[in-house]
Design a protein around this motif. Structure first.
Motif: not given
Length: 93
Positions: A3, A26, A33, A35, A37
């Protein structure tokens, strides 16, 4: 896949460019996929604190606690896009 953590602040034009690059990447099958944050250092200082000693400017991207990118004043979209893409590739490795 690892991530990506993105440290940002509201109203930052470089952060906006990073978010734009993330959205563009994306759209590609290879990066769907990954990720990301987002941590807002103004509203989530407790989450940004562990990264605080490793960056000054935002956006800053981290993978597993290691800085992958830190924007600098004057960076254009293409430079930020390339750095975000590199972070995406590292996250996939």
């Amino acid at each position: 896949m690892k991530k990506i953590i993105m440290i940002k602040i509201p109203g930052c034009p470089y952060c906006a460019n990073a978010r734009r690059a993330i959205a563009a990447l994306k759209q590609e099958e290879a990066y769907r996929d990954v990720q990301v944050e987002e941590i807002d250092e103004t509203t989530q200082p407790e989450l940004a604190a562990p990264y605080g000693k490793d960056y000054y400017y935002v956006p800053s991207l981290f993978i597993e606690g290691k800085k992958q990118f830190e924007a600098k004043p004057g960076m254009d979209y293409d430079t930020i896009y390339a750095a975000v893409k590199q972070a995406f590739d590292r996250a996939k490795a």
